[in-house]
Design a protein around this motif. Structure first.
Motif, short mmCIF file in Angstrom:
data_model
loop_
_atom_site.label_atom_id
_atom_site.label_comp_id
_atom_site.label_asym_id
_atom_site.label_seq_id
_atom_site.Cartn_x
_atom_site.Cartn_y
_atom_site.Cartn_z
N VAL A 165 0.85 -1.18 0.00
CA VAL A 165 0.00 0.00 0.00
C VAL A 165 0.89 1.23 0.00
N ALA A 166 0.71 2.10 -1.00
CA ALA A 166 1.47 3.35 -1.10
C ALA A 166 0.49 4.51 -0.96
N ASP A 167 0.63 5.26 0.12
CA ASP A 167 -0.24 6.41 0.37
C ASP A 167 0.49 7.35 1.32
N ASP A 168 0.41 8.65 1.06
CA ASP A 168 1.10 9.60 1.92
C ASP A 168 0.35 9.86 3.22
N SER A 169 -0.87 9.39 3.34
CA SER A 169 -1.64 9.54 4.57
C SER A 169 -1.39 8.34 5.49
N ALA A 170 -0.76 8.59 6.63
CA ALA A 170 -0.49 7.50 7.58
C ALA A 170 -1.79 6.85 8.05
N ASP A 171 -2.83 7.64 8.25
CA ASP A 171 -4.12 7.09 8.68
C ASP A 171 -4.69 6.13 7.63
N MET A 172 -4.62 6.53 6.37
CA MET A 172 -5.14 5.67 5.30
C MET A 172 -4.32 4.39 5.20
N GLY A 215 5.52 6.84 -3.62
CA GLY A 215 5.85 5.95 -4.73
C GLY A 215 7.31 5.56 -4.80
N THR A 216 8.19 6.47 -4.43
CA THR A 216 9.62 6.16 -4.45
C THR A 216 9.93 5.02 -3.48
N ARG A 217 9.40 5.12 -2.28
CA ARG A 217 9.62 4.07 -1.28
C ARG A 217 8.95 2.76 -1.71
N ALA A 218 7.79 2.84 -2.33
CA ALA A 218 7.10 1.64 -2.81
C ALA A 218 7.97 0.89 -3.82
N LEU A 219 8.60 1.60 -4.72
CA LEU A 219 9.48 0.96 -5.70
C LEU A 219 10.68 0.32 -5.03
N GLU A 220 11.27 1.02 -4.06
CA GLU A 220 12.40 0.45 -3.33
C GLU A 220 12.00 -0.85 -2.64
N ARG A 255 11.54 -6.93 -1.94
CA ARG A 255 10.63 -8.04 -1.65
C ARG A 255 9.31 -7.80 -2.38
N PRO A 256 9.18 -8.34 -3.56
CA PRO A 256 8.02 -8.04 -4.41
C PRO A 256 6.68 -8.42 -3.80
N ALA A 257 5.72 -7.54 -4.03
CA ALA A 257 4.34 -7.78 -3.64
C ALA A 257 3.58 -8.28 -4.88
N ASP A 258 2.48 -8.96 -4.63
CA ASP A 258 1.62 -9.43 -5.72
C ASP A 258 0.75 -8.31 -6.26
N PRO A 291 3.45 13.01 -2.60
CA PRO A 291 4.71 13.72 -2.89
C PRO A 291 5.76 12.73 -3.40
N GLU A 292 6.88 13.25 -3.78
CA GLU A 292 8.03 12.46 -4.25
C GLU A 292 7.78 11.86 -5.63
N ARG A 293 6.87 10.90 -5.69
CA ARG A 293 6.52 10.25 -6.95
C ARG A 293 5.02 9.99 -6.85
N ASP A 294 4.24 10.68 -7.70
CA ASP A 294 2.80 10.52 -7.58
C ASP A 294 2.35 9.15 -8.09
N GLY A 295 1.07 8.88 -7.93
CA GLY A 295 0.54 7.58 -8.29
C GLY A 295 0.71 7.22 -9.76
N LEU A 296 0.52 8.18 -10.66
CA LEU A 296 0.67 7.89 -12.09
C LEU A 296 2.11 7.53 -12.43
N GLU A 297 3.06 8.26 -11.84
CA GLU A 297 4.47 7.93 -12.05
C GLU A 297 4.79 6.55 -11.46
N THR A 298 4.22 6.28 -10.31
CA THR A 298 4.45 4.99 -9.65
C THR A 298 3.89 3.85 -10.50
N ILE A 299 2.68 4.02 -11.01
CA ILE A 299 2.07 3.00 -11.87
C ILE A 299 2.93 2.74 -13.10
N THR A 300 3.38 3.81 -13.74
CA THR A 300 4.22 3.68 -14.94
C THR A 300 5.52 2.94 -14.62
#
Length: 101
Positions: A7-14, A35-40, A45-48, A57-66
Motif C-alpha cells: 500500500v502506497a499512500d502519503d496519509s499515515a491514517d489511510m 511511490g519512491t519508497r514503494a518501488l524500493e 521483496r516483491p508484492a503481488d 509527494p516524491e513520486r505521484d501515483g501515475l508515475e508509480t504505476i508507470t
C-alpha cells in the motif's frame, strides 16, 4: 501462502486503516509513504498487488504505476484517490487505468 500487498499512500491514517482491513482479510501487507519508497520495497521483496494513491509527494501515483508497469509487469495495480477523480479537468483514475492500473 498469503498474497502480499503493498500500500502506497502519503496519509499515515489511510495506510494503517487499509493494513488493518487487509490483514483481517488474510493478506500480508507492507506500507510505503510514497511511490519512491514503494518501488524500493518492491525491488527488495516483491508484492503481488500494489494499491496506490494518485496524489502523493516524491513520486505521484501515475508515475508509480508507470514505473511498476515497466519494472514489474506481473504486479497487479489498484489506483485510488481521496482527492476526487477530476482535478483541473483531468480524469486521474481513468488515466491510471490506461497506464496499467
Amino acid at each position: 501462502m498469503k498474497r502480499r500487498l503493498l500500500v502506497a499512500d502519503d496519509s499515515a491514517d489511510m495506510r494503517e486503516s487499509l493494513k488493518l482491513v487487509l490483514e483481517r482479510a488474510g493478506y500480508e501487507v507492507a506500507l510505503a509513504a510514497d511511490g519512491t519508497r514503494a518501488l524500493e520495497m518492491q525491488r527488495l521483496r516483491p508484492a503481488d498487488v500494489l494499491i496506490t494513491d494518485i496524489f502523493m509527494p516524491e513520486r505521484d501515483g501515475l508515475e508509480t504505476i508507470t514505473s511498476f508497469r515497466r519494472e514489474f509487469p506481473q504486479t497487479r495495480i489498484i489506483a485510488m484517490s481521496g482527492g476526487g477523480v477530476r482535478v483541473g479537468g483531468k480524469l486521474y483514475l481513468e488515466t491510471a487505468g490506461i497506464a496499467g492500473a
